[in-house]
Design a protein around this motif. Structure first.
Motif, PDB file in Angstrom:
ATOM      1  N   TRP A 235       8.222  12.056   3.028  1.00 24.50           N
ATOM      2  CA  TRP A 235       8.918  11.386   2.067  1.00 24.50           C
ATOM      3  C   TRP A 235       8.243  10.305   1.293  1.00 24.50           C
ATOM      4  O   TRP A 235       7.679   9.481   1.617  1.00 24.50           O
ATOM      5  CB  TRP A 235      10.170  10.760   3.143  1.00 24.50           C
ATOM      6  CG  TRP A 235      11.302  10.261   2.640  1.00 24.50           C
ATOM      7  CD1 TRP A 235      11.665   8.830   2.672  1.00 24.50           C
ATOM      8  CD2 TRP A 235      12.292  11.029   2.066  1.00 24.50           C
ATOM      9  NE1 TRP A 235      12.847   9.007   2.112  1.00 24.50           N
ATOM     10  CE2 TRP A 235      13.392  10.428   1.853  1.00 24.50           C
ATOM     11  CE3 TRP A 235      12.301  12.532   2.038  1.00 24.50           C
ATOM     12  CZ2 TRP A 235      14.692  10.688   1.396  1.00 24.50           C
ATOM     13  CZ3 TRP A 235      13.718  13.036   1.324  1.00 24.50           C
ATOM     14  CH2 TRP A 235      14.842  12.017   0.997  1.00 24.50           C
ATOM     15  N   PHE A 236       8.734  10.287  -0.003  1.00 24.35           N
ATOM     16  CA  PHE A 236       8.242   9.071  -0.808  1.00 24.35           C
ATOM     17  C   PHE A 236       6.598   9.058  -0.638  1.00 24.35           C
ATOM     18  O   PHE A 236       6.220   8.033  -0.517  1.00 24.35           O
ATOM     19  CB  PHE A 236       8.908   7.773  -0.587  1.00 24.35           C
ATOM     20  CG  PHE A 236      10.224   7.750  -1.145  1.00 24.35           C
ATOM     21  CD1 PHE A 236      11.231   8.766  -1.020  1.00 24.35           C
ATOM     22  CD2 PHE A 236      10.439   6.854  -2.633  1.00 24.35           C
ATOM     23  CE1 PHE A 236      12.708   8.709  -1.520  1.00 24.35           C
ATOM     24  CE2 PHE A 236      11.795   7.077  -3.037  1.00 24.35           C
ATOM     25  CZ  PHE A 236      12.709   7.882  -2.711  1.00 24.35           C
ATOM     26  N   VAL A 237       6.066  10.056  -0.788  1.00 29.34           N
ATOM     27  CA  VAL A 237       4.611  10.430  -0.475  1.00 29.34           C
ATOM     28  C   VAL A 237       3.997   9.836   0.937  1.00 29.34           C
ATOM     29  O   VAL A 237       3.541  10.505   1.449  1.00 29.34           O
ATOM     30  CB  VAL A 237       3.649   9.654  -1.740  1.00 29.34           C
ATOM     31  CG1 VAL A 237       2.378  10.059  -1.797  1.00 29.34           C
ATOM     32  CG2 VAL A 237       4.579  10.180  -3.064  1.00 29.34           C
ATOM     33  N   SER A 238       4.346   8.443   0.867  1.00 28.56           N
ATOM     34  CA  SER A 238       3.459   7.777   2.034  1.00 28.56           C
ATOM     35  C   SER A 238       4.234   7.483   3.245  1.00 28.56           C
ATOM     36  O   SER A 238       3.640   7.136   4.444  1.00 28.56           O
ATOM     37  CB  SER A 238       2.712   6.585   1.544  1.00 28.56           C
ATOM     38  OG  SER A 238       3.382   5.898   0.746  1.00 28.56           O
ATOM     39  N   ASP A 239       5.450   7.695   3.424  1.00 28.67           N
ATOM     40  CA  ASP A 239       6.270   7.558   4.379  1.00 28.67           C
ATOM     41  C   ASP A 239       5.638   8.109   5.770  1.00 28.67           C
ATOM     42  O   ASP A 239       5.220   9.216   5.907  1.00 28.67           O
ATOM     43  CB  ASP A 239       7.857   7.744   4.086  1.00 28.67           C
ATOM     44  CG  ASP A 239       8.379   6.748   3.359  1.00 28.67           C
ATOM     45  OD1 ASP A 239       7.512   5.900   2.653  1.00 28.67           O
ATOM     46  OD2 ASP A 239       9.608   6.402   3.120  1.00 28.67           O
ATOM     47  N   THR A 240       5.992   7.446   6.944  1.00 26.27           N
ATOM     48  CA  THR A 240       5.405   7.852   8.362  1.00 26.27           C
ATOM     49  C   THR A 240       6.409   8.906   8.875  1.00 26.27           C
ATOM     50  O   THR A 240       7.605   8.445   9.094  1.00 26.27           O
ATOM     51  CB  THR A 240       5.453   6.615   9.322  1.00 26.27           C
ATOM     52  OG1 THR A 240       4.741   5.613   8.612  1.00 26.27           O
ATOM     53  CG2 THR A 240       4.713   6.859  10.473  1.00 26.27           C
TER      54      THR A 240
ATOM     55  N   CYS B 293       0.739  -1.181  -0.128  1.00 28.69           N
ATOM     56  CA  CYS B 293       0.080  -0.133   0.028  1.00 28.69           C
ATOM     57  C   CYS B 293       0.691   1.200  -0.050  1.00 28.69           C
ATOM     58  O   CYS B 293       0.310   2.283   0.750  1.00 28.69           O
ATOM     59  CB  CYS B 293      -1.089  -0.104   1.295  1.00 28.69           C
ATOM     60  SG  CYS B 293      -2.063  -1.094   1.097  1.00 28.69           S
ATOM     61  N   ASP B 294       2.001   1.309  -0.797  1.00 24.97           N
ATOM     62  CA  ASP B 294       2.877   2.652  -0.665  1.00 24.97           C
ATOM     63  C   ASP B 294       2.074   3.536  -1.804  1.00 24.97           C
ATOM     64  O   ASP B 294       1.263   3.121  -2.843  1.00 24.97           O
ATOM     65  CB  ASP B 294       4.110   2.494  -0.828  1.00 24.97           C
ATOM     66  CG  ASP B 294       4.712   2.434  -2.184  1.00 24.97           C
ATOM     67  OD1 ASP B 294       4.906   3.495  -2.748  1.00 24.97           O
ATOM     68  OD2 ASP B 294       4.654   1.316  -2.793  1.00 24.97           O
ATOM     69  N   LEU B 295       2.101   4.809  -1.534  1.00 20.50           N
ATOM     70  CA  LEU B 295       1.491   5.813  -2.659  1.00 20.50           C
ATOM     71  C   LEU B 295       2.604   6.305  -3.535  1.00 20.50           C
ATOM     72  O   LEU B 295       2.411   7.239  -4.263  1.00 20.50           O
ATOM     73  CB  LEU B 295       0.729   6.890  -1.806  1.00 20.50           C
ATOM     74  CG  LEU B 295      -0.261   6.487  -0.863  1.00 20.50           C
ATOM     75  CD1 LEU B 295      -0.715   7.695  -0.099  1.00 20.50           C
ATOM     76  CD2 LEU B 295      -1.387   5.880  -1.553  1.00 20.50           C
TER      77      LEU B 295
ATOM     78  N   LEU C 104      10.486   2.061  10.025  1.00 22.92           N
ATOM     79  CA  LEU C 104       8.920   1.878   9.481  1.00 22.92           C
ATOM     80  C   LEU C 104       9.217   2.496   8.185  1.00 22.92           C
ATOM     81  O   LEU C 104      10.130   3.075   7.723  1.00 22.92           O
ATOM     82  CB  LEU C 104       8.150   3.045  10.279  1.00 22.92           C
ATOM     83  CG  LEU C 104       7.844   2.698  11.647  1.00 22.92           C
ATOM     84  CD1 LEU C 104       7.016   3.877  12.267  1.00 22.92           C
ATOM     85  CD2 LEU C 104       6.885   1.403  11.752  1.00 22.92           C
ATOM     86  N   ASP C 105       7.867   2.008   7.306  1.00 20.87           N
ATOM     87  CA  ASP C 105       7.636   2.579   5.963  1.00 20.87           C
ATOM     88  C   ASP C 105       6.655   3.525   5.789  1.00 20.87           C
ATOM     89  O   ASP C 105       6.562   4.595   6.430  1.00 20.87           O
ATOM     90  CB  ASP C 105       7.944   1.450   4.962  1.00 20.87           C
ATOM     91  CG  ASP C 105       8.075   1.963   3.516  1.00 20.87           C
ATOM     92  OD1 ASP C 105       7.950   3.298   3.276  1.00 20.87           O
ATOM     93  OD2 ASP C 105       7.704   1.305   2.399  1.00 20.87           O
ATOM     94  N   ASN C 106       5.570   2.996   5.243  1.00 28.40           N
ATOM     95  CA  ASN C 106       4.366   3.878   5.006  1.00 28.40           C
ATOM     96  C   ASN C 106       3.355   3.902   6.163  1.00 28.40           C
ATOM     97  O   ASN C 106       3.205   3.024   6.934  1.00 28.40           O
ATOM     98  CB  ASN C 106       3.772   3.301   3.757  1.00 28.40           C
ATOM     99  CG  ASN C 106       4.588   3.220   2.677  1.00 28.40           C
ATOM    100  OD1 ASN C 106       5.069   4.289   2.223  1.00 28.40           O
ATOM    101  ND2 ASN C 106       4.905   1.915   2.141  1.00 28.40           N
ATOM    102  N   SER C 107       2.920   5.159   6.123  1.00 29.49           N
ATOM    103  CA  SER C 107       1.728   5.160   7.108  1.00 29.49           C
ATOM    104  C   SER C 107       0.286   4.595   6.640  1.00 29.49           C
ATOM    105  O   SER C 107       0.403   4.205   5.579  1.00 29.49           O
ATOM    106  CB  SER C 107       1.629   6.796   7.359  1.00 29.49           C
ATOM    107  OG  SER C 107       0.717   7.259   8.261  1.00 29.49           O
TER     108      SER C 107
HETATM  109 MN    MN Z   1       7.565   4.408   1.381  1.00 29.75          MN
END
Ligand code: MN
Ligand code: F6P
Length: 441
Positions: A287-292, A194-196, A252-255
């Motif tokens: 960062w990278f659209v969806s990062d937390t 689910c990354d954006l 972590l990666d995406n929120s």
């Molecule tokens: Mn990401």
């Protein structure tokens, strides 16, 4: 030892890196501009005329950035003073020093993809901080929140699953506990779909209950080192002295939905006593659209806590108290939004490296982390993961990643070639995943 291979770059016409720079990044910039436009009246209400001027300025800076990129202009130094500006500009000089031609300048389509893509997000941040009073505006916040709201059904299913599991966790046999651990690891893996950024900022949420799909998804796990993770943590649990710490760190990666899956895993690790402390690392800037970011992290826990679904809100209240009591710790560090590969961490951010060394296990979520772990280089598919880490060994670590970039190591001989022949987009569609472990066996 032989020098590591060349980095991926937009020079390779038709490659995923090339297409990202040519199509996906301009699309993300256009969306950011559009978002600023749509918030115009909000800026006016908050800041009056000054807010309107700031919106115009940010938009013109982003339009200039898009033009530089699309016409493959030289990469220019950052100008606005911020904590990491000097490090960025030094890195740009370093990239310049790698070019042979005396007048050669780093360029969007010629320099390493990892560098230019990170630079683009750093320039978006520069445009915003150059535009006070809207200098704390996160152009990606709306899409991150939307991802969370669109995934409600799956979030309810996951929180319900966790709460039921926690009620039985004390009575589970060793093997049952292990199966539950594997399930939650897989949920966290597929949460990374689910990354954006891959979708160019367009919605990419989890609409179905992923728990029911785990068996069907198993064939798409190309490397599965989860047995090593179980051995490591269950041994820690057995041998640990009373009051001693077993620490799992999660980069972590995406929120949104992915973050929920990570928090569910983190909650289980504590309740099952496989760990006693969890440390999270997020990004200091969008960062990278969806990062937390820390705002996303706090916002999400707050949302979960105020859900009107009983099991969801129970999760939220528990998570808040885990933070308050220090069993969950959130860390910020600028290194995560620098362009460096992780093998440079001990040099560039020795304090962060020392922090990570305190972990018994580090989980690196997502594709960008994988690219930085492996230096985003053109490795052969069968090169061992340990070798691609190029000296980065702060503690036992595992990458949990769905494949969204043309890089993969640690496969069986011939495995990558076979996939290449049968599914040309296997490296980039986010359909496949890995659990890749490095550390003592
Ligand atoms: Mn990401
Ligand atoms: O959120 P993740 O898993 O790190 O993915 C980030 C995405 O951004 C990309 O850099 C593409 O722009 C890919 O590597 C990946 O698809």
């Amino acid at each position: 030892m032989a020098a590591p291979p060349a980095p991926l770059s937009g020079q390779d016409v038709g490659s995923f890196a090339y297409l990202t720079i040519k199509d996906r990044i301009p699309q993300i910039l256009t969306k950011a501009i559009d978002t600023l436009h749509r918030h115009k009246s909000e800026f006016f209400e908050k800041h009056g005329e000054e807010g309107m001027e700031a919106e115009k300025k940010a938009i013109s800076l982003l339009s200039k950035l898009r033009n530089e990129l699309q016409t493959d202009k030289p990469i220019i130094p950052l100008v606005e003073k911020f904590v990491d500006t000097d490090i960025w500009n030094q890195y740009l000089e370093y990239q310049q020093s790698l070019l042979n031609e005396s007048d050669g300048k780093p360029r969007w389509f010629h320099s390493p993809w990892l560098f230019v893509e990170c630079y683009m997000y750093r320039r978006i941040h520069e445009a915003i901080i150059q535009s006070p009073p809207i200098d704390d505006f996160d152009v990606f916040k709306e899409s991150k929140d939307q991802n969370f709201f669109e995934s409600q059904e799956s979030i309810i299913a996951l929180c319900t699953h966790l709460q039921q599991l926690l009620r039985a966790v004390e009575d589970l046999e060793e093997n049952q506990l292990k199966n539950e651990f594997f399930k939650l690891l897989q949920i966290s893996l597929w949460g990374n779909k689910c990354d954006l950024s891959l979708s160019g900022g367009e919605s990419s949420s989890q609409k179905t209950n992923v728990i029911n799909s785990l068996e069907d998804l198993k064939p798409f796990i190309l490397v599965d080192d989860t047995e090593h993770l179980w051995t490591l943590l269950s041994n820690c649990k057995k041998t640990r002295e009373k009051a001693s710490v077993v620490r799992v760190d999660i980069v972590l990666d995406n929120s949104g939905f992915e973050l929920v899956t990570d928090l569910i895993l983190a909650n289980f690790l504590l309740s099952s006593k496989l760990a006693t402390e969890i440390h999270f690392y997020g990004k200091t800037i969008p960062w990278f659209v969806s990062d937390t970011t820390v705002h996303d992290f706090n916002w999400l826990i707050e949302q979960v806590k105020h859900s009107n679904h009983k099991w969801v809100s129970t999760c939220g209240a528990d998570w808040e108290s885990l933070i308050k009591t220090g069993r969950w710790v959130y860390h910020d560090h600028i290194f995560w939004t620098l362009p460096h590969e992780y093998c440079a961490m001990s040099q560039v951010a020795p304090d962060l490296y020392t922090e990570l060394q305190k972990a018994h296990l580090i989980l690196f979520k997502g594709d960008l982390n994988y690219r930085k772990l492996t230096g985003d280089r053109k490795w052969e598919f069968s090169v061992p993961f340990h070798q691609a880490l190029n000296g980065f060994h702060p503690a036992p670590l595992c990458s949990i990643r769905t494949l969204k970039a043309e890089i993969q190591v640690g496969l069986q001989p011939g495995q990558g070639e076979q996939l290449m022949a049968s599914e040309p987009d296997w490296l980039t569609a986010g359909k496949y995943g890995v659990f890749q472990y490095d550390g003592p066996l």
